[in-house]
Design an enzyme around this catalytic site. Structure first.
Site, PDB file in Angstrom:
ATOM      1  N   TRP A 103       0.826  -1.211   0.000  1.00  0.00           N
ATOM      2  CA  TRP A 103       0.000   0.000   0.000  1.00  0.00           C
ATOM      3  C   TRP A 103       0.856   1.255   0.000  1.00  0.00           C
ATOM      4  CZ3 TRP A 103      -4.467  -0.863  -1.843  1.00  0.00           C
ATOM      5  CH2 TRP A 103      -5.168  -2.021  -1.538  1.00  0.00           C
ATOM      6  N   ASP A 173      -1.356   6.653   6.298  1.00  0.00           N
ATOM      7  CA  ASP A 173      -2.443   5.765   5.892  1.00  0.00           C
ATOM      8  C   ASP A 173      -2.648   4.794   7.054  1.00  0.00           C
ATOM      9  OD1 ASP A 173      -4.076   3.798   4.871  1.00  0.00           O
ATOM     10  OD2 ASP A 173      -2.826   3.361   3.116  1.00  0.00           O
ATOM     11  N   LYS A 197     -12.046  -1.636   7.193  1.00  0.00           N
ATOM     12  CA  LYS A 197     -11.273  -2.546   8.033  1.00  0.00           C
ATOM     13  C   LYS A 197     -11.632  -2.386   9.507  1.00  0.00           C
ATOM     14  CE  LYS A 197      -8.329  -3.045   4.300  1.00  0.00           C
ATOM     15  NZ  LYS A 197      -7.661  -2.239   3.308  1.00  0.00           N
TER      16      LYS A 197
HETATM   17  C1  PLP Z   1      -7.167  -1.745   2.194  1.00  0.00           C
HETATM   18  C2  PLP Z   1      -6.103  -0.724   2.237  1.00  0.00           C
HETATM   19  C3  PLP Z   1      -6.046   0.325   1.307  1.00  0.00           C
HETATM   20  C4  PLP Z   1      -7.011   0.430   0.140  1.00  0.00           C
HETATM   21  O1  PLP Z   1      -8.196   0.957   0.563  1.00  0.00           O
HETATM   22  P1  PLP Z   1      -9.391   1.273  -0.466  1.00  0.00           P
HETATM   23  O2  PLP Z   1     -10.386   1.901   0.449  1.00  0.00           O
HETATM   24  O3  PLP Z   1      -9.821  -0.027  -1.054  1.00  0.00           O
HETATM   25  O4  PLP Z   1      -8.883   2.210  -1.496  1.00  0.00           O
HETATM   26  C5  PLP Z   1      -5.061   1.265   1.444  1.00  0.00           C
HETATM   27  N1  PLP Z   1      -4.162   1.201   2.447  1.00  0.00           N
HETATM   28  C6  PLP Z   1      -4.189   0.213   3.351  1.00  0.00           C
HETATM   29  C7  PLP Z   1      -3.168   0.193   4.451  1.00  0.00           C
HETATM   30  C8  PLP Z   1      -5.152  -0.785   3.287  1.00  0.00           C
HETATM   31  O5  PLP Z   1      -5.164  -1.768   4.190  1.00  0.00           O
END
Ligand code: PLP
Length: 362
Positions: A103, A173, A197
């Site tokens: 990511w 993030d 999540k």
């Molecule tokens: C799942 C995830 C993403 C992607 O998220 P989307 O909402 O599908 O764009 C980005 N960063 C991390 C750390 C993730 O676990």
């Protein structure tokens, strides 16, 4: 009654049963309106109350004051990969990225489209088994910001402590570990997370942004990609994903009722320990992907002695009501996602199953 499984999916993922039940109870008639929350206007006072309560709860849980705003946006965390450089990366500056997994690589690749990018540290060598030491991080001369990924959902590593870089804005993030343990959120100028999540269903992305960052957006940007426009309009510039925000608000209420971040942090620690102990006490039958001091308490990645055993493990676990344990293809093996809503009993059941499976196949 409900035939619920233990859901170890990485995302979308398990939600608190109490939250689902409350949503079910008020699904047809929200607060006497005679309508579902999905059917009311986003300008209705009932929705504005949800929007305001969710923002206030996030700030309360993270101990943040009036110098921060919380935005509820769309396009997932992936759209933040783009919005961040579009809003903050100016021609004289460099965007610094710390690469700890797939990511963060994706975030960095988007930034490259908008200006100069510098990789301040990377643990790609060895397939992202760890988080870098602070002294491995080398910033560029003029960083517009530093970006990191707090928890690496695919590899199963997590920052245990966050670095600080003085006046340089720190951006994270936190899609897969937001609100999972106490930390100093005021270190960050921007935190973002796709909700699916640890916060609720998919469809909404939470952005926590320091006021002083909001007005940096170049006025030439498309309106939907400008933080200042969303902030000025209280996340109501266009129609927000109202049902997702409603669900996030219920999850935040639930989290406060659990005792907030200190309590959930201890709970998550105990849950992860059950599974890591099963790995560490297996005399090498199970091997963890992450180095011990970088282990994630949200995504636990491990392998078995052969792919054949991994297949059997997954199939038997599924039969016993533990689903979503197949790992991501770039790591292989198994991954147990143990987000806030996963009960201790689920982790205990998995740990017991791991020991039993080893006894029969080891
Ligand atoms: C799942 C995830 C993403 C992607 O998220 P989307 O909402 O599908 O764009 C980005 N960063 C991390 C750390 C993730 O676990």
């Amino acid at each position: 009654m409900t035939n619920r499984v233990y859901n170890f999916n990485a995302g979308p993922s398990t939600l608190p049963l109490e939250v689902l039940q409350q949503a079910q109870e008020e699904l047809l008639n929200y607060q006497g309106t005679g309508m579902s929350v999905m059917e009311i206007s986003h300008r209705a006072k009932e929705y504005e109350a949800i929007n305001a309560e969710a923002e206030a709860s996030l700030k309360e849980l993270l101990n943040l004051g009036d110098d921060y705003r919380v935005l509820f946006l769309q396009g997932g965390a992936s759209t933040q990969f783009t919005m961040i450089p579009m809003n903050f990366l100016t021609p004289e500056k460099t965007a610094d990225y710390i690469l700890t997994g797939a990511w963060s690589e994706k975030a960095q690749k988007e930034a490259v489209k908008f200006g100069q990018v510098h990789v301040a540290a990377s643990t790609q060598e060895g397939n992202y088994v760890r988080i870098p030491e602070f002294n491995e991080i080398k910033l560029s001369e003029a960083p517009a910001y530093v970006h990191l990924t707090s928890n690496n959902t695919i590899f199963g590593t997590q920052w245990q402590e966050f670095p600080g870089f003085g006046d340089v804005p720190l951006i994270a993030d936190m899609s897969s570990d937001i609100l999972s343990h106490p930390f100093d959120a005021s270190k960050f100028s921007l935190i973002y997370a796709g909700a699916q999540k640890n916060l609720g269903p998919s469809g909404v992305t939470v952005v926590i942004i320091r006021q002083s960052m909001i007005d940096q957006a170049p006025k030439s940007l498309p309106s939907m990609l400008r933080y200042d426009i969303h902030a000025k309009n209280n996340s109501l510039y266009n129609t927000p994903p109202t049902f997702s925000v409603y669900m996030v608000n219920l999850v935040l209420r639930w989290l406060k009722a659990q005792g907030g971040l200190t309590a959930i942090g201890q709970h998550n620690e105990a849950k992860a320990a059950l599974i890591y102990d099963a790995i560490d006490q297996s005399s090498g039958f199970y091997t963890g992907h992450a180095e011990k001091n970088s282990r994630s308490r949200m995504n636990i990645t491990f392998r078995l002695p052969s792919e054949e055993l991994e297949k059997a493990f997954n199939a038997e676990a599924t039969k016993q009501g533990m689903i979503g344990l197949k790992g991501h293809r770039s790591v292989g093996g198994m991954r147990a996602s143990t987000y806030n809503a996963m009960p201790l009993a689920g982790c205990q059941a998995l740990a017991d199953f791991m020991k039993d499976f080893q006894r029969r196949n080891g």
